[in-house]
Scaffold this motif. Sequence first.
Motif, PDB file in Angstrom:
ATOM      1  N   PRO A   1      -0.916   9.385   8.968  1.00 31.57           N
ATOM      2  CA  PRO A   1      -1.049   8.120   8.242  1.00 31.57           C
ATOM      3  C   PRO A   1      -0.155   7.051   8.857  1.00 31.57           C
ATOM      4  O   PRO A   1       0.959   7.325   9.316  1.00 31.57           O
TER       5      PRO A   1
ATOM      6  N   LEU B   1       0.609   2.447   8.826  1.00 30.18           N
ATOM      7  CA  LEU B   1       0.308   1.070   8.472  1.00 30.18           C
ATOM      8  C   LEU B   1       0.063   0.318   9.773  1.00 30.18           C
ATOM      9  O   LEU B   1       0.930   0.282  10.655  1.00 30.18           O
TER      10      LEU B   1
ATOM     11  N   GLN C   1      -7.673  -0.594  -2.303  1.00 24.04           N
ATOM     12  CA  GLN C   1      -6.464   0.050  -1.808  1.00 24.04           C
ATOM     13  C   GLN C   1      -6.404   1.479  -2.345  1.00 24.04           C
ATOM     14  O   GLN C   1      -6.809   1.752  -3.465  1.00 24.04           O
TER      15      GLN C   1
ATOM     16  N   ARG D   1       1.508   2.993   2.431  1.00 20.30           N
ATOM     17  CA  ARG D   1       2.229   3.034   3.693  1.00 20.30           C
ATOM     18  C   ARG D   1       3.424   2.089   3.731  1.00 20.30           C
ATOM     19  O   ARG D   1       4.241   2.166   4.623  1.00 20.30           O
TER      20      ARG D   1
ATOM     21  N   SER E   1       0.868  -1.184   0.000  1.00 23.21           N
ATOM     22  CA  SER E   1       0.000   0.000   0.000  1.00 23.21           C
ATOM     23  C   SER E   1       0.898   1.224   0.000  1.00 23.21           C
ATOM     24  O   SER E   1       2.125   1.121  -0.049  1.00 23.21           O
TER      25      SER E   1
ATOM     26  N   ASP F   1      -4.165   0.335   5.895  1.00 21.44           N
ATOM     27  CA  ASP F   1      -3.758   1.738   5.973  1.00 21.44           C
ATOM     28  C   ASP F   1      -4.784   2.479   6.804  1.00 21.44           C
ATOM     29  O   ASP F   1      -5.985   2.260   6.652  1.00 21.44           O
TER      30      ASP F   1
END
Length: 561
Positions: free
Chosen positions: A301, A303, A468, A259, A257, A294
Motif C-alpha cells: 500500500p 499514497l 475513499q 495512507r 485517507s 491510495d
Amino acid sequence: MPRALISVSDDGFTYTTLNGATSRYSDTGQAITYLGDYAKETATPLTVTIDDGTKTTEIGIDENGRVGAVPKYNTGAEEVADESSTASSAHGSAETAGQPDDADQNTNGQNTNGQTTHGQSASGQNGFAAYDDSSGSNGDSYPMGTPFSGPAAPATPTVKKTPVRKRSTRNRPQRLKKITIPGLVLIGLAILMIGAFVVPNIVPVDSPDTPQTIGSEQQVNPASELSVDNTQDIVPSYDNSPTWEAEVPKRASVTASDRGVLLVNDNRLEVLDADTGKSRYKAKIDQSPTFAVDTVIDGRPALLWQSGNTAEALFDGESKPKTYQLPEKARITSAGKSVLIKSGNKLSTFGAEGLEDVPTPQAGSTPMAIDDDEIFSSDWNGPVTAKNIKSGDERSIKLESPGDELKIIDWISAGHGKAITLWGEQGASTNSGHRIQLVVHSLDDGSILSTVTTTTDIVGEKSWVRGQAGERAYIGPYLFDLESGLLLMDVSSRDIHLSEPRGSIVPCTMDTSTSCLLAGKQAFKTDTDLLAVVDKGNEALVLGDDSTVRAYPKKSETQDR
C-alpha cells in the motif's frame, strides 16, 4: 429510398423511427432537423411520414438535407414496412421507455471526480479529462472512447443530433471544502446540484447470494426507509473526544485517507500519519500535485501523488517517497486497485523499482483498469479480457445479459472487481430518454451482481464515483456496496445528492443547501467536514473550522445503544 416515421405521442413528445431505431424529441421540428442532418451526413435521401394521430403527411429530404416534396422515384422492389404497425410498435416502445417524468439534471462530479466515464468516464473519478487519442494512431493501436473507463463505441456514421434538452457532460467538478482522494485536481471547482430525480420504485433483494434485480413495477423504495435526523455527534456513531489532533496551515489543501493526511500549502507538501497525526514526510515543491490516490504497488500500500511529469509514492512504513519519472503527456487513472498510465499507445504501471510496461490489448479493445496484476480490456460489446501483466496468462469474461434483446449502450466504469454498464433495447442511447438497465457485473466470472431499472435521464450521463477506502460507490441517486456490488440506497425521492463516500459514510446535501452525512439508513444534518474514515472504520478524520485535523474513535456498541 429509406423511409423514416415521425409520430406524435399523447405524452407531448415526438418519436422518430429510422433504420429500426427509435429516438425521442421534444417536437416535430427537432425530429426533422435530426433527419436532415442524417441525410446530409450520410448522403442518403429520405422519405418521411409524419403521423400526428389525426392525419398522415409525407415529405422528402434530399441528400443535402433539404426538405421538400416526396421525390417520384421508381422504388421497384424496395420493401416498405407497414406504416401503421411500425408506428404502433415504435410509439408503444417509446412511450414505455419514456414513462418517468423528466428529471432535472444532477451533475455529479463524479463529483466528480469526474468522469466522463464514459463516454466517458474516467476523468471524473480519476482526475483527468477525456482525451481524443485518434491522432497518431496506427494499425496496431486501440480505440479510446474515454480514458480507460470503458471501451470505445463501434464506428457509426457521424450524425449531428439536436438534443432533447441541454445536458451536462460527465465531467462536472464537485463543490468541496478540501481536496479529496482521488479528486485532488478539483481544487477551487464547484458542482452544480439541481432538482429532484424521478426514479422507478425499487425493492432490495432478500438474499445476498442472488443477483439483485430492481424492477420499476415494484412498490417499495429503499429511500422510504431513509430517515432524516439531527445529531449531537461530530460524526454519527463516533465519539466526540478526539484521539489526536494536528494543526494545519489555514489555507492548506487537505486530503486524507488510510495512507495519510496530505497537506499542500504554497510551496510546501507534508504527509501526516493517519494513526497518530505526526509528520511522516515534508518537502518543498515546485508545483502543487494534480492527482493523489491510495494505491497498491507490487503488493505494498502507498499514497501516490503526481506533480507535472513526476509522481511520488510514499509506502507504508517509509519516511521518504519513491520518485517516478512519467512519460510526456502521460495520463493516469485509478479506476482499478493499481494505477494505469497511458502515453500515446504505450501502457505502464508503477512498480517497486520504477515504471513497469503493461501489455497493450489487441486492436479494437480498450484498456480499462488494473486489479491484482490483471489488466482488463474490452471492445464495445465484450467479452472482457483479463491478462496477467506478469505471467501473460489470459482469460475471457463474458458479461451476463440482463435481458433478451438488450445490448450495451454505454460503459460507465470497470475496476475494483466490477464492471458497470448501461443496457438497452435497439435505438436506446445515453440521452434518448429510454428505460434502461444499470448493471453491475463481477469481473471474476461476468455474473450479474445487481441491476437497476432506470432511465437515461437519471444515469445516462452520470459518473460512477468510488469512495475513499473502497467501500461505497454511487452513480446519480444510487448508492452501492462496492464489495458486493449490491444497491444500498436510492435517495432520489428525498432530494438528497451524494458526494464522494468516506468509508461507509457518505457526505451529502439535501434541499440543495443543507449539508448532511448519510450513515446506514439515516441522513444526519451536520456541517462536519469529514475527510476520511480510516483504520477499517474505527476512526473518522475531520477538518475543523479552526484549521485543525482531529481523529475521532468509533463508539463501542454499548455507547451506540
